[in-house]
Design a protein around this motif. Structure first.
Motif, short mmCIF file in Angstrom:
data_model
loop_
_atom_site.label_atom_id
_atom_site.label_comp_id
_atom_site.label_asym_id
_atom_site.label_seq_id
_atom_site.Cartn_x
_atom_site.Cartn_y
_atom_site.Cartn_z
N ALA A 71 0.87 -1.18 0.00
CA ALA A 71 0.00 0.00 0.00
C ALA A 71 0.90 1.23 0.00
CB ALA A 71 -0.91 0.01 1.22
N ASP A 72 0.65 2.16 -0.93
CA ASP A 72 1.41 3.41 -0.97
C ASP A 72 0.52 4.51 -0.43
OD1 ASP A 72 3.00 5.57 -1.46
OD2 ASP A 72 3.16 5.29 -3.63
N PHE A 73 0.84 5.00 0.77
CA PHE A 73 0.05 6.06 1.41
C PHE A 73 0.41 7.41 0.78
CE2 PHE A 73 -1.45 4.48 5.86
CZ PHE A 73 -2.02 3.36 5.29
N CYS A 74 -0.59 8.10 0.25
CA CYS A 74 -0.41 9.41 -0.39
C CYS A 74 0.39 9.20 -1.69
CB CYS A 74 0.26 10.40 0.52
SG CYS A 74 -0.49 10.53 2.17
N ALA A 75 -0.22 8.52 -2.62
CA ALA A 75 0.48 7.97 -3.79
C ALA A 75 0.75 8.99 -4.89
CB ALA A 75 -0.32 6.81 -4.36
N GLY A 76 0.20 10.19 -4.79
CA GLY A 76 0.46 11.21 -5.81
C GLY A 76 -0.02 10.77 -7.18
N LEU A 77 0.84 10.97 -8.18
CA LEU A 77 0.50 10.57 -9.55
C LEU A 77 0.86 9.11 -9.81
CD1 LEU A 77 1.56 13.84 -11.40
CD2 LEU A 77 -0.76 12.92 -11.24
N GLY A 78 1.18 8.38 -8.74
CA GLY A 78 1.41 6.93 -8.87
C GLY A 78 2.80 6.56 -9.35
N GLY A 79 3.72 7.53 -9.36
CA GLY A 79 5.07 7.24 -9.86
C GLY A 79 5.77 6.13 -9.08
N PRO A 80 5.88 6.25 -7.75
CA PRO A 80 6.53 5.17 -6.98
C PRO A 80 5.79 3.85 -7.13
CG PRO A 80 6.46 7.19 -5.69
CD PRO A 80 5.62 7.44 -6.91
N ALA A 81 4.47 3.88 -7.14
CA ALA A 81 3.68 2.63 -7.26
C ALA A 81 4.02 1.92 -8.57
CB ALA A 81 2.19 2.95 -7.19
N ARG A 82 4.04 2.68 -9.68
CA ARG A 82 4.37 2.06 -10.98
C ARG A 82 5.81 1.56 -10.99
NH1 ARG A 82 0.94 6.18 -12.57
NH2 ARG A 82 2.68 7.63 -12.70
#
Ligand SMILES: C[S@@+](CC[C@H](N)C(=O)[O-])C[C@H]1O[C@@H](n2cnc3c(N)ncnc32)[C@H](O)[C@@H]1O
Length: 284
Positions: A71-82
């Motif tokens: 889970a990415d808390f406060c994911a923004g534009l999803g850069g770290p998640a991708r």
């Protein structure tokens, strides 16, 4: 402390790092967006300090690998998640407050074909729409500084982690008390509030039931990183004005100048913190 999420939403709805400017720049360099790969976004979609190296450090701290549920808390534009999905094969659910950013994150993820591994949900990390004890890792970068009730958000991280699961995050730290004028400027320009000390974070995590594994003070590193980011933002302001995309509000640029000074003076700084949800039956 201010419980109102509207300041963060106001700030991030105008933020110069937007889905629109990313697509505008990629269109300008490539001529089209067909066949876009995740790695082509990485120069643009990471809204934290230290770029991809910072993601790698968190991935190592949180033991993220193939199939890890993150889970990415406060994911923004999803850069770290991708990045975590593309580089390590993780399955990532991002929680993002600002509607425009959650929508932008989904659009970018769809464009690069990662919807099977990454989903960004519009929501608040103080009340996370994820079931109990189902995540292997929770990460967050440069975002808890916006969250008024950190015990509640970190309690949510604890709730959704499996026993033995890891929380790894970076955040602003206050080393010496902020002057009232500085606190007001950082609130107005960047929606920053209730910034913790290193000792305060340790105590908070232990009270929630985490075992703290490491706390790394990043203040010296950030002093240089933030100076470079201020220059990047000054360029991006002009580029986004020319492109007609969100260019940031004036207070953001004023507060960023002061942020750089405060980190160079070591009034403010940053830390990377790793903690584990206890495996023991009686843990909170
Ligand atoms: C500095 S950005 C970091 C984005 C992302 N972590 C990254 O590294 O690219 C902070 C993000 O936190 C989001 N945010 C702020 N308060 C939040 C909350 N209470 N719940 C969820 N997201 C929040 C903002 O909308 C913003 O997108």
């Amino acid at each position: 402390m201010n419980d109102d999420a509207s300041q963060a939403v106001y700030f991030y709805s105008r933020h110069p790092i937007s889905c629109e400017i990313i697509l505008s720049k990629l269109n300008a360099t490539r001529g089209h967006l067909a066949g876009l790969g995740p790695e082509e976004l990485f120069a643009h979609d990471q809204d934290h300090y230290g770029g991809l190296d910072a993601n790698d450090a968190l991935a190592q701290s949180a033991r993220i690998g193939k199939g890890t549920r993150v889970a990415d808390f406060c994911a923004g534009l999803g850069g770290p998640a991708r990045y975590l999905a593309h580089r390590f094969g993780a399955d990532v659910t991002g929680i993002e407050l600002t509607p425009a950013r959650a929508a932008g994150a989904q659009a970018l993820t769809r464009l690069v074909g990662l919807l099977d591994k990454v989903r960004i949900v519009q929501g608040n990390v103080m009340s996370v729409p994820i079931a109990d004890a189902c995540m292997d890792a929770v990460i967050s970068q440069e975002a808890l500084l916006h969250v008024p009730d950190k015990p509640r958000a970190l309690g949510e991280a604890h709730r959704i982690l499996k026993p033995g699961g890891r929380l790894a995050f970076t955040d602003w730290i206050v080393h010496r008390p902020l002057a009232p004028d500085d606190a007001a400027l950082l609130w107005e320009g960047m929606a920053a509030q209730s910034i913790q000390t290193l000792a305060g974070y340790r105590e908070l995590l232990e009270t929630i039931g985490f075992r703290v594994l490491s706390i790394v003070d990043l203040t010296r590193e950030w002093a240089d990183t933030l100076r470079q980011r201020l220059e990047m933002y000054r360029r991006l302001r002009v580029e986004s004005q020319q492109a007609g995309t969100p260019a940031g509000h004036d207070a953001f640029y004023r507060s960023y100048v002061r942020l750089v000074e405060l980190v160079q003076q070591e009034v403010l700084g940053g830390a990377r913190i790793t903690a584990e949800r206890s495996c023991s039956a009686g843990a909170a």
